[in-house]
Design a protein around this motif. Structure first.
Motif, PDB file in Angstrom:
ATOM      1  N   CYS A 127       0.844  -1.212   0.000  1.00 15.86           N
ATOM      2  CA  CYS A 127       0.000   0.000   0.000  1.00 15.86           C
ATOM      3  C   CYS A 127       0.875   1.256   0.000  1.00 15.86           C
ATOM      4  O   CYS A 127       0.652   2.192  -0.784  1.00 15.86           O
ATOM      5  N   ASP A 128       1.891   1.264   0.835  1.00 14.06           N
ATOM      6  CA  ASP A 128       2.776   2.440   0.889  1.00 14.06           C
ATOM      7  C   ASP A 128       3.502   2.641  -0.435  1.00 14.06           C
ATOM      8  O   ASP A 128       3.645   3.767  -0.920  1.00 14.06           O
ATOM      9  N   ALA A 129       3.919   1.542  -1.046  1.00 15.17           N
ATOM     10  CA  ALA A 129       4.642   1.656  -2.315  1.00 15.17           C
ATOM     11  C   ALA A 129       3.735   2.186  -3.425  1.00 15.17           C
ATOM     12  O   ALA A 129       4.118   3.104  -4.170  1.00 15.17           O
ATOM     13  N   MET A 130       2.528   1.656  -3.511  1.00 16.27           N
ATOM     14  CA  MET A 130       1.571   2.155  -4.516  1.00 16.27           C
ATOM     15  C   MET A 130       1.289   3.632  -4.296  1.00 16.27           C
ATOM     16  O   MET A 130       1.255   4.439  -5.238  1.00 16.27           O
ATOM     17  N   ALA A 131       1.094   3.986  -3.039  1.00  9.05           N
ATOM     18  CA  ALA A 131       0.774   5.381  -2.714  1.00  9.05           C
ATOM     19  C   ALA A 131       1.922   6.300  -3.130  1.00  9.05           C
ATOM     20  O   ALA A 131       1.703   7.383  -3.685  1.00  9.05           O
ATOM     21  N   THR A 132       3.135   5.863  -2.877  1.00 11.70           N
ATOM     22  CA  THR A 132       4.301   6.675  -3.236  1.00 11.70           C
ATOM     23  C   THR A 132       4.420   6.842  -4.749  1.00 11.70           C
ATOM     24  O   THR A 132       4.562   7.963  -5.263  1.00 11.70           O
ATOM     25  N   TYR A 257      -6.147   5.808 -14.290  1.00 14.11           N
ATOM     26  CA  TYR A 257      -5.165   4.904 -13.681  1.00 14.11           C
ATOM     27  C   TYR A 257      -5.843   3.828 -12.833  1.00 14.11           C
ATOM     28  O   TYR A 257      -6.802   4.110 -12.112  1.00 14.11           O
ATOM     29  N   VAL A 258      -5.289   2.626 -12.906  1.00 16.79           N
ATOM     30  CA  VAL A 258      -5.736   1.568 -12.004  1.00 16.79           C
ATOM     31  C   VAL A 258      -4.610   1.324 -11.003  1.00 16.79           C
ATOM     32  O   VAL A 258      -3.419   1.295 -11.378  1.00 16.79           O
ATOM     33  N   VAL A 259      -4.982   1.185  -9.733  1.00 16.37           N
ATOM     34  CA  VAL A 259      -4.010   1.050  -8.637  1.00 16.37           C
ATOM     35  C   VAL A 259      -4.264  -0.272  -7.916  1.00 16.37           C
ATOM     36  O   VAL A 259      -5.383  -0.520  -7.447  1.00 16.37           O
ATOM     37  N   ALA A 260      -3.249  -1.127  -7.880  1.00 13.51           N
ATOM     38  CA  ALA A 260      -3.449  -2.429  -7.236  1.00 13.51           C
ATOM     39  C   ALA A 260      -2.105  -3.048  -6.881  1.00 13.51           C
ATOM     40  O   ALA A 260      -1.100  -2.797  -7.552  1.00 13.51           O
ATOM     41  N   PRO A 261      -2.077  -3.888  -5.837  1.00 11.33           N
ATOM     42  CA  PRO A 261      -0.864  -4.630  -5.505  1.00 11.33           C
ATOM     43  C   PRO A 261      -0.682  -5.799  -6.472  1.00 11.33           C
ATOM     44  O   PRO A 261      -1.644  -6.234  -7.118  1.00 11.33           O
ATOM     45  N   VAL A 321      -0.718   1.467 -11.721  1.00 10.93           N
ATOM     46  CA  VAL A 321       0.103   1.817 -10.556  1.00 10.93           C
ATOM     47  C   VAL A 321       0.138   0.612  -9.629  1.00 10.93           C
ATOM     48  O   VAL A 321      -0.856   0.287  -8.964  1.00 10.93           O
ATOM     49  N   LEU A 322       1.277  -0.071  -9.625  1.00 11.33           N
ATOM     50  CA  LEU A 322       1.411  -1.255  -8.777  1.00 11.33           C
ATOM     51  C   LEU A 322       2.416  -0.959  -7.674  1.00 11.33           C
ATOM     52  O   LEU A 322       3.062   0.110  -7.669  1.00 11.33           O
TER      53      LEU A 322
END
Ligand SMILES: CSC[C@H]1O[C@H](OP(=O)(O)O)[C@H](O)[C@@H]1O
Length: 340
Positions: A127-132, A257-261, A321-322
């Motif tokens: 989560c922190d990495a995606m957010a960054t 944008y799509v954001v996911a781990p 955004v992974l």
């Protein structure tokens, strides 16, 4: 197992508590979960929801049951039953597969505990990495738009798309967020509004059918959404209504944008056409229910179509955004998702 504390999941001293997201934002009710049957009900009723969160909660329960002495055979059945609780979010299957691998080890109790703790901690870090990564795509003054809920409630950390907004806000960027209420279960109007309000992020709640005219007026700069399953070619499933936004964004030249781990990736799934889409009860569309009570407005004999998700094709996506970085169409066309 050590204490594992997140926005909607609390494990401590052999007790697992799940925050009832169906009752938010007006009631904060924590349910103790002690069985697979209870967990499956919590997942299927969306009392716990969010692609990462359901896999994390199920994994912690399995490890807790193992520590309580549940047999290997019962745990195998439990993992299989949990895996099938909801068909679209692949995080649940990935987590259950990891727990099944741990169960096959000789010291399986320790292996299950270590795996559940790792799943939890890894999600926080992702989560922190995606957010960054995602926050770098946001400019001061941006008008953003999001759909459904992808915040801390849906993960073990700050969230996926909402985590991006939080990091941008914390970096001092002046942002505003249009929040789709997200029919039929209103995850946006109930949960995203609740989380952005708590974070003091400026937002405006809209009905889903209002997004188009906002884009036509040039009032949306970028759209960030979450995902429940990303196929190898970059197509992805997300809450129903996401595809609408992608088509509108493409028509109005709005970045999408799509954001996911990476735990949301399913590289065995070639394209979005192969992603199973959960169909849900008619009563979710013919009326509404929650902490405020319930009412049914449609005729009792109304036929209803209620897919919980839809699929957005990769050719409508500006960027993925992974937790491992931001990927663009050329990267994805070259098969980069299969290498992560
Ligand atoms: C980070 S949550 C991802 C995803 O899960 C939600 O679905 P649901 O509320 O049915 O669990 C929604 O599609 C989010 O974008």
């Amino acid at each position: 197992m050590k204490a594992l504390i997140a926005a909607s999941i609390k494990y401590q001293d052999n007790q697992l508590l799940i925050l009832d997201q169906y009752l938010l934002p007006h009631e904060q009710v924590w349910h103790e979960c002690e069985s697979i049957r209870e967990m499956i009900h919590l997942i299927q009723s969306l009392q716990i929801r969010g692609a990462p969160a359901i896999g994390i909660a199920a994994s912690i329960l399995i490890a807790m049951l193992a520590e309580r002495g549940t047999s290997k055979m019962e745990l195998t059945q439990a993992i299989s039953d949990c895996r099938a609780a909801r068909p679209t979010a692949v995080n649940l299957m990935n987590c259950m597969d990891a727990m099944q691998q741990a169960l096959e080890q000789s010291e399986f109790v320790d292996a299950l505990v270590i795996t559940a703790e790792s799943i939890f901690e890894q999600d926080r870090l992702m989560c922190d990495a995606m957010a960054t990564f995602g926050a770098q795509l946001i400019n001061d003054g941006d008008n953003l738009l999001t759909h459904c809920n992808t915040g801390a409630l849906a993960t073990a950390g700050v969230g996926t798309a909402l985590g991006v907004f939080l990091h941008a806000h914390q970096a001092g960027k002046n942002i505003h967020v249009w929040v789709d209420e997200t029919r039929p279960l209103l995850q946006g109007g109930r949960l995203t509004a609740y989380e952005l309000g708590n974070w003091k992020i400026d937002y405006t709640l809209i009905c889903d059918n209002m997004a188009a005219s906002l884009m036509a007026k040039g009032k949306v700069d970028k759209i960030f959404v979450g995902a429940d399953r990303i196929a190898a070619n970059g197509d992805f499933a997300n809450k129903v209504g996401t595809y609408n936004l992608a088509v509108l964004a493409n028509f109005h030249n709005v970045e999408f944008y799509v954001v996911a781990p990476v735990t949301t990736l399913d590289i065995d799934c070639e394209s979005g056409t192969h992603i199973p889409i959960e169909q849900r009860a008619s009563s979710e569309v013919t009326g509404v229910s929650g902490s405020f009570g319930s009412c049914q407005w449609a005729p009792k004999q109304a036929k209803v179509y209620n897919p919980a998700f839809d699929v957005t094709p990769a050719n409508l996506v500006t960027g993925w955004v992974l937790d491992t970085g931001v990927y663009y169409p050329q990267d994805v066309l070259n098969g980069c998702l299969k290498t992560l």
